[in-house]
Enzyme design. Structure first.
Site, PDB file in Angstrom:
ATOM      1  N   CYS A 196       0.824  -1.210   0.000  1.00 35.82           N
ATOM      2  CA  CYS A 196       0.000   0.000   0.000  1.00 35.82           C
ATOM      3  C   CYS A 196       0.866   1.272   0.000  1.00 35.82           C
ATOM      4  O   CYS A 196       1.946   1.293   0.590  1.00 35.82           O
ATOM      5  CB  CYS A 196      -0.881   0.034   1.231  1.00 35.82           C
ATOM      6  SG  CYS A 196      -1.929  -1.403   1.387  1.00 35.82           S
TER       7      CYS A 196
ATOM      8  N   ARG B 268       5.176  -0.230  -6.160  1.00 37.42           N
ATOM      9  CA  ARG B 268       5.156  -1.007  -4.927  1.00 37.42           C
ATOM     10  C   ARG B 268       4.229  -2.203  -5.043  1.00 37.42           C
ATOM     11  O   ARG B 268       4.273  -3.096  -4.204  1.00 37.42           O
ATOM     12  CB  ARG B 268       4.685  -0.125  -3.763  1.00 37.42           C
ATOM     13  CG  ARG B 268       5.651   0.981  -3.426  1.00 37.42           C
ATOM     14  CD  ARG B 268       5.007   2.040  -2.577  1.00 37.42           C
ATOM     15  NE  ARG B 268       4.630   1.565  -1.258  1.00 37.42           N
ATOM     16  CZ  ARG B 268       5.316   1.805  -0.155  1.00 37.42           C
ATOM     17  NH1 ARG B 268       6.426   2.488  -0.219  1.00 37.42           N
ATOM     18  NH2 ARG B 268       4.895   1.363   1.003  1.00 37.42           N
TER      19      ARG B 268
ATOM     20  N   TRP C  46      -2.889  -2.832  -1.537  1.00 38.85           N
ATOM     21  CA  TRP C  46      -2.493  -4.208  -1.817  1.00 38.85           C
ATOM     22  C   TRP C  46      -3.233  -5.032  -0.780  1.00 38.85           C
ATOM     23  O   TRP C  46      -2.934  -4.952   0.408  1.00 38.85           O
ATOM     24  CB  TRP C  46      -0.979  -4.323  -1.651  1.00 38.85           C
ATOM     25  CG  TRP C  46      -0.358  -5.556  -2.221  1.00 38.85           C
ATOM     26  CD1 TRP C  46       0.056  -5.742  -3.508  1.00 38.85           C
ATOM     27  CD2 TRP C  46      -0.024  -6.763  -1.527  1.00 38.85           C
ATOM     28  NE1 TRP C  46       0.617  -6.987  -3.648  1.00 38.85           N
ATOM     29  CE2 TRP C  46       0.577  -7.628  -2.458  1.00 38.85           C
ATOM     30  CE3 TRP C  46      -0.187  -7.207  -0.216  1.00 38.85           C
ATOM     31  CZ2 TRP C  46       1.021  -8.910  -2.123  1.00 38.85           C
ATOM     32  CZ3 TRP C  46       0.245  -8.473   0.120  1.00 38.85           C
ATOM     33  CH2 TRP C  46       0.850  -9.306  -0.826  1.00 38.85           C
TER      34      TRP C  46
ATOM     35  N   ASN D  62      -2.138   2.672   5.807  1.00 39.32           N
ATOM     36  CA  ASN D  62      -1.264   1.509   5.593  1.00 39.32           C
ATOM     37  C   ASN D  62      -1.034   0.872   6.953  1.00 39.32           C
ATOM     38  O   ASN D  62      -0.878   1.590   7.945  1.00 39.32           O
ATOM     39  CB  ASN D  62       0.113   1.932   5.073  1.00 39.32           C
ATOM     40  CG  ASN D  62       0.066   2.426   3.654  1.00 39.32           C
ATOM     41  OD1 ASN D  62      -0.974   2.383   3.009  1.00 39.32           O
ATOM     42  ND2 ASN D  62       1.203   2.900   3.176  1.00 39.32           N
ATOM     43  N   GLY D  63      -0.922  -0.444   6.978  1.00 36.01           N
ATOM     44  CA  GLY D  63      -0.664  -1.123   8.240  1.00 36.01           C
ATOM     45  C   GLY D  63      -1.800  -2.066   8.564  1.00 36.01           C
ATOM     46  O   GLY D  63      -2.656  -2.348   7.713  1.00 36.01           O
TER      47      GLY D  63
ATOM     48  N   GLU E  42      19.320 -17.119  -6.844  1.00 41.96           N
ATOM     49  CA  GLU E  42      18.784 -15.846  -7.337  1.00 41.96           C
ATOM     50  C   GLU E  42      18.219 -16.020  -8.755  1.00 41.96           C
ATOM     51  O   GLU E  42      17.167 -15.462  -9.091  1.00 41.96           O
ATOM     52  CB  GLU E  42      19.884 -14.773  -7.290  1.00 41.96           C
ATOM     53  CG  GLU E  42      19.489 -13.395  -7.778  1.00 41.96           C
ATOM     54  CD  GLU E  42      18.274 -12.783  -7.073  1.00 41.96           C
ATOM     55  OE1 GLU E  42      17.832 -13.308  -6.037  1.00 41.96           O
ATOM     56  OE2 GLU E  42      17.747 -11.797  -7.611  1.00 41.96           O
TER      57      GLU E  42
ATOM     58  N   LYS F 264      14.309 -15.292  -9.733  1.00 39.61           N
ATOM     59  CA  LYS F 264      13.911 -14.359 -10.816  1.00 39.61           C
ATOM     60  C   LYS F 264      12.998 -15.081 -11.804  1.00 39.61           C
ATOM     61  O   LYS F 264      11.996 -14.526 -12.251  1.00 39.61           O
ATOM     62  CB  LYS F 264      15.132 -13.809 -11.576  1.00 39.61           C
ATOM     63  CG  LYS F 264      15.981 -12.801 -10.861  1.00 39.61           C
ATOM     64  CD  LYS F 264      15.341 -11.459 -10.653  1.00 39.61           C
ATOM     65  CE  LYS F 264      14.638 -11.351  -9.336  1.00 39.61           C
ATOM     66  NZ  LYS F 264      15.385 -10.964  -8.179  1.00 39.61           N
TER      67      LYS F 264
ATOM     68  N   GLU G 234       9.466 -15.553 -10.372  1.00 38.10           N
ATOM     69  CA  GLU G 234       8.720 -14.304 -10.245  1.00 38.10           C
ATOM     70  C   GLU G 234       8.176 -13.809 -11.580  1.00 38.10           C
ATOM     71  O   GLU G 234       7.080 -13.283 -11.653  1.00 38.10           O
ATOM     72  CB  GLU G 234       9.645 -13.197  -9.708  1.00 38.10           C
ATOM     73  CG  GLU G 234      10.052 -13.362  -8.283  1.00 38.10           C
ATOM     74  CD  GLU G 234      10.942 -12.209  -7.862  1.00 38.10           C
ATOM     75  OE1 GLU G 234      12.133 -12.222  -8.213  1.00 38.10           O
ATOM     76  OE2 GLU G 234      10.443 -11.303  -7.192  1.00 38.10           O
TER      77      GLU G 234
ATOM     78  N   HIS H   4      20.659 -36.857  -4.849  1.00 36.30           N
ATOM     79  CA  HIS H   4      19.981 -37.287  -3.624  1.00 36.30           C
ATOM     80  C   HIS H   4      18.467 -37.080  -3.721  1.00 36.30           C
ATOM     81  O   HIS H   4      17.775 -37.045  -2.711  1.00 36.30           O
ATOM     82  CB  HIS H   4      20.554 -36.545  -2.418  1.00 36.30           C
ATOM     83  CG  HIS H   4      22.019 -36.792  -2.236  1.00 36.30           C
ATOM     84  ND1 HIS H   4      22.530 -38.019  -1.864  1.00 36.30           N
ATOM     85  CD2 HIS H   4      23.099 -35.998  -2.450  1.00 36.30           C
ATOM     86  CE1 HIS H   4      23.855 -37.952  -1.826  1.00 36.30           C
ATOM     87  NE2 HIS H   4      24.220 -36.729  -2.182  1.00 36.30           N
TER      88      HIS H   4
ATOM     89  N   LYS I  12       6.600  -4.659  -4.016  1.00 27.21           N
ATOM     90  CA  LYS I  12       8.002  -4.227  -3.913  1.00 27.21           C
ATOM     91  C   LYS I  12       8.434  -4.098  -2.455  1.00 27.21           C
ATOM     92  O   LYS I  12       9.556  -4.399  -2.108  1.00 27.21           O
ATOM     93  CB  LYS I  12       8.156  -2.879  -4.624  1.00 27.21           C
ATOM     94  CG  LYS I  12       9.581  -2.378  -4.719  1.00 27.21           C
ATOM     95  CD  LYS I  12      10.384  -3.204  -5.691  1.00 27.21           C
ATOM     96  CE  LYS I  12      11.828  -2.783  -5.783  1.00 27.21           C
ATOM     97  NZ  LYS I  12      12.633  -3.832  -6.420  1.00 27.21           N
TER      98      LYS I  12
HETATM   99  C1  F6R Z   1      12.712 -10.648  -5.466  1.00 35.39           C
HETATM  100  C2  F6R Z   1      12.478  -9.649  -4.456  1.00 35.39           C
HETATM  101  C3  F6R Z   1      12.077 -10.109  -3.114  1.00 35.39           C
HETATM  102  C4  F6R Z   1      12.702  -9.209  -2.046  1.00 35.39           C
HETATM  103  C5  F6R Z   1      12.147  -9.571  -0.662  1.00 35.39           C
HETATM  104  C6  F6R Z   1      12.812  -8.762   0.417  1.00 35.39           C
HETATM  105  O1  F6R Z   1      13.012 -10.078  -6.690  1.00 35.39           O
HETATM  106  O2  F6R Z   1      12.591  -8.485  -4.702  1.00 35.39           O
HETATM  107  O3  F6R Z   1      12.414 -11.434  -2.894  1.00 35.39           O
HETATM  108  O4  F6R Z   1      14.077  -9.385  -2.078  1.00 35.39           O
HETATM  109  O5  F6R Z   1      10.767  -9.342  -0.639  1.00 35.39           O
HETATM  110  O6  F6R Z   1      12.626  -7.401   0.182  1.00 35.39           O
HETATM  111  P1  F6R Z   1      13.575  -6.327   0.825  1.00 35.39           P
HETATM  112  O7  F6R Z   1      14.910  -6.487   0.211  1.00 35.39           O
HETATM  113  O8  F6R Z   1      12.940  -5.010   0.527  1.00 35.39           O
HETATM  114  O9  F6R Z   1      13.601  -6.635   2.289  1.00 35.39           O
END
Ligand code: F6R
Length: 590
Positions: free
Chosen positions: A2, A27, A77, A103-104, A474, A478, A481, A497, A585
């Site tokens: 949010c 976000r 959100w 928010n919250g 990683e 990616k 996602e 295994h 985000k």
């Molecule tokens: C993946 C991604 C998420 C963030 C995770 C932690 O592309 O962006 O996995 O890494 O939500 O977010 P932060 O780094 O903001 O704590």
């Protein structure tokens, strides 16, 4: 997640609200809305479960009184209550006097709702935030002053909030924060409150971050707080940092920005590595073990950094998924390295809150004004600049670089690395931007050659050994996602295994090849079972981007082709690569 914007401006507020909401889109959100005072003294409330563009269209179609200079806006959100127009913010009380964005999470919302309903209040939505409107409505009958009414209402709440309240009859705006970020700014074009500096960077040079418990009114002379004014912070992000600048999506732009972001960061930190100063300047106690605390991509970066501390410094390192931190046993002289690009991830904040006093907490974040930076004993910025694509790219690269630089500096300071060796690593770091640049060029040529073949694959395996494993993790993250396809990563030796059963003819296996001698046997195992092997490694690989010898932070260059692969496949499958489904985000709920 949010996002909040509130403003009192010299010219129509709606222009600022819509621009700011557009800047908050990154976000992640599933509905949006505004409440704006009109010149006839009423408040127009417009909400949508569509994009900000739809809100803009509703504003254009508005046939009521002209919009005035005061308003609040929100991107939602969904957590409590489904995605619907009635659940979208701003919410209102029974009288329609109050428009509120929040928010919250209000933890005692159910009890409050029951009590308020029993006393005659009518609820319009199923979201927790609406209880605050009705509490303020009751308080206004007692004091008639919005600031006092909000202050009194907040006493009844358990939970977290950043909120903005617009009162119709007076046009006053009161904002408040507790365990959820909110900043306020007084500018030549008006007063603003926002959950994120990106929303208002265009108009703001300086801002204040509200402290927990602050309740503040936006007034023409600035913000009038009920406590001591917190220190001013300087806005270093400019709005054009968050423009597309000719790119088709932010992810493409942010992938391309990585070499320059790395170069900038390395210039900033290089001078403090071999002399231990980068570490010493933080003023933290020496440590005997490292505990990395993070989520998602930041945790992958943490694995790279922790592995480096183990291998170069001979110190133990452990890794904690922040949402599972409860009950962790912390040994004396532990440094907790909390990594979060946003600095607002609720799981990380909750874990940090429960640290023992014996443990120092060092935040590594892309947001120096974030809650994490403020709660930690010290912080280091990874200085990647604004990252708008939901999938982290340049923040990952900058986290690895900043974390590696800092840990090498710390290991020099405690005599675990010789200054001469550290100088060699600094030289390696200085070569990194060019290596990342070359990786971009090679990957843009090579990745499209494999993308088509991969677009029908149902699942992917990523594997590596040693310093390659976090990069394989990683790459798999990616891919999940952006393509919504299954992707798992494994240390290559683990395949036999169990996971080897997943490999059949054509199964894509992405190998992060850091030239570990035993990797060849693992590649042979999957090849023998018909896997489609995509090797990201040194010269001779499918995608030859990894420089030899591999640096202490492992094959960082390998992440670029994996980002490009995930993006290309996501686009080929028709997905929005900047806003993957279900993801946000800044993950501000536990
Ligand atoms: C993946 C991604 C998420 C963030 C995770 C932690 O592309 O962006 O996995 O890494 O939500 O977010 P932060 O780094 O903001 O704590």
């Amino acid at each position: 997640m949010c996002g909040i914007i509130a403003c009192r401006t010299e010219s129509p507020a709606i222009d600022y609200l819509l621009t700011a909401l557009g800047r908050l889109e990154y976000r992640g959100y599933d509905s949006a809305g505004v409440a704006v005072q009109t010149v006839d003294g009423t408040v127009a409330r417009l909400r949508t479960v569509d994009r900000i563009g739809a809100l803009r269209a509703a504003v254009t179609a508005w046939a009521g009184g002209h919009f005035g200079n005061v308003g609040v806006g929100h991107t939602r959100w969904a957590t409590h209550g489904s995605v619907s127009v009635v659940n979208a913010h701003p919410h209102t009380d029974c009288s329609g006097q109050i428009s509120l964005v929040h928010n919250g999470i209000i933890e005692n919302a159910d009890d409050l709702r029951t009590a308020l309903t029993a006393s005659g209040h009518e609820f319009h939505s199923s979201v927790d935030s609406e209880v605050i409107c009705h509490l303020i409505e009751d308080q206004l009958k007692i004091s008639a002053d919005l600031l006092e009414a909000v202050q009194a209402s907040l006493l009844a709440l358990d939970g977290s909030w950043a909120l903005a309240v617009l009162e119709e009859c007076s046009g006053r705006i009161v904002v408040a924060a507790r365990r959820s970020p909110l900043l306020v700014a007084h500018t030549p074009v008006g007063q603003f409150a926002a959950s994120d500096i990106t929303a208002i960077a265009e108009w703001v040079d300086e801002f204040r971050v509200l402290e927990d418990g602050d309740v503040v009114e936006l007034t023409d002379s600035g913000d009038s707080a009920d406590g001591a004014a917190p220190a001013l912070a300087r806005c270093v992000w400019r709005s054009n940092d968050s423009e597309l600048s000719g790119y088709v999506d932010y992810m493409a732009k942010e992938i391309d920005e990585q070499p320059a972001a790395a170069a900038r960061l390395i210039d900033e930190v290089a001078g403090g590595i071999a002399n231990g100063k980068l570490w010493a300047d933080l003023g933290l106690a020496p440590f005997e073990r490292l505990q990395v605390l993070a989520c998602g991509t930041s945790l992958n970066a943490g694995h790279v950094i922790g592995n480096l501390v183990r291998r170069l410094g001979g110190l133990p390192a452990s890794f904690i998924v922040a949402s599972e931190a409860a009950g962790e046993i912390v040994e004396p002289h532990t440094l907790c390295l909390a990594i979060s690009q946003s600095g607002e991830t609720a799981d990380v904040l909750a874990a940090v809150e429960h640290r023992t006093p014996a443990e120092s907490v060092l935040a590594l974040t892309n947001n120096s004004h974030s809650t994490l930076a403020r709660r930690a004993d010290a912080y280091l910025t990874c200085a990647a600049g604004p990252e708008i694509g939901v999938a982290a790219t340049k923040t990952f690269v900058c986290q690895v670089i900043a974390g590696a630089a800092l840990m090498i500096s710390a290991l020099v300071a405690v005599d675990r690395i010789a200054a001469a060796d550290a100088r060699t690593f600094v030289d390696d770091l200085r070569r990194l931007p060019d290596q990342l640049d070359a990786a971009c060029v090679i990957a843009k040529y090579e990745v499209p050659r494999v993308t088509e073949e991969l677009s029908s694959a149902a699942g992917f395996i990523f594997m590596g050994r040693g310093s390659g494993v976090p990069y394989a993790a990683e790459g798999a993250l990616k891919l999940k996602e952006l393509t919504y396809r299954w992707a798992e990563h494994y240390p290559a030796g683990e395949l036999k295994h169990g996971p080897l059963a997943l490999i059949g003819p054509g199964t894509p296996v992405v190998v992060v090849d850091n030239a570990e001698p035993r990797l060849a046997a693992n590649v042979a195992e999957v090849t023998a079972r018909g896997a489609l092997v995509i090797r990201i490694g040194p010269a001779g690989s499918t995608i030859p981007v990894v420089t030899h010898p591999v640096a202490p932070w492992g094959p960082l260059e390998s992440v670029i082709p994996m980002q490009i692969l995930a993006r290309s496949l996501g686009l080929a499958l028709g997905w929005d690569v900047d806003k993957p489904r279900n993801l946000a985000k800044s993950v501000t709920v536990e």
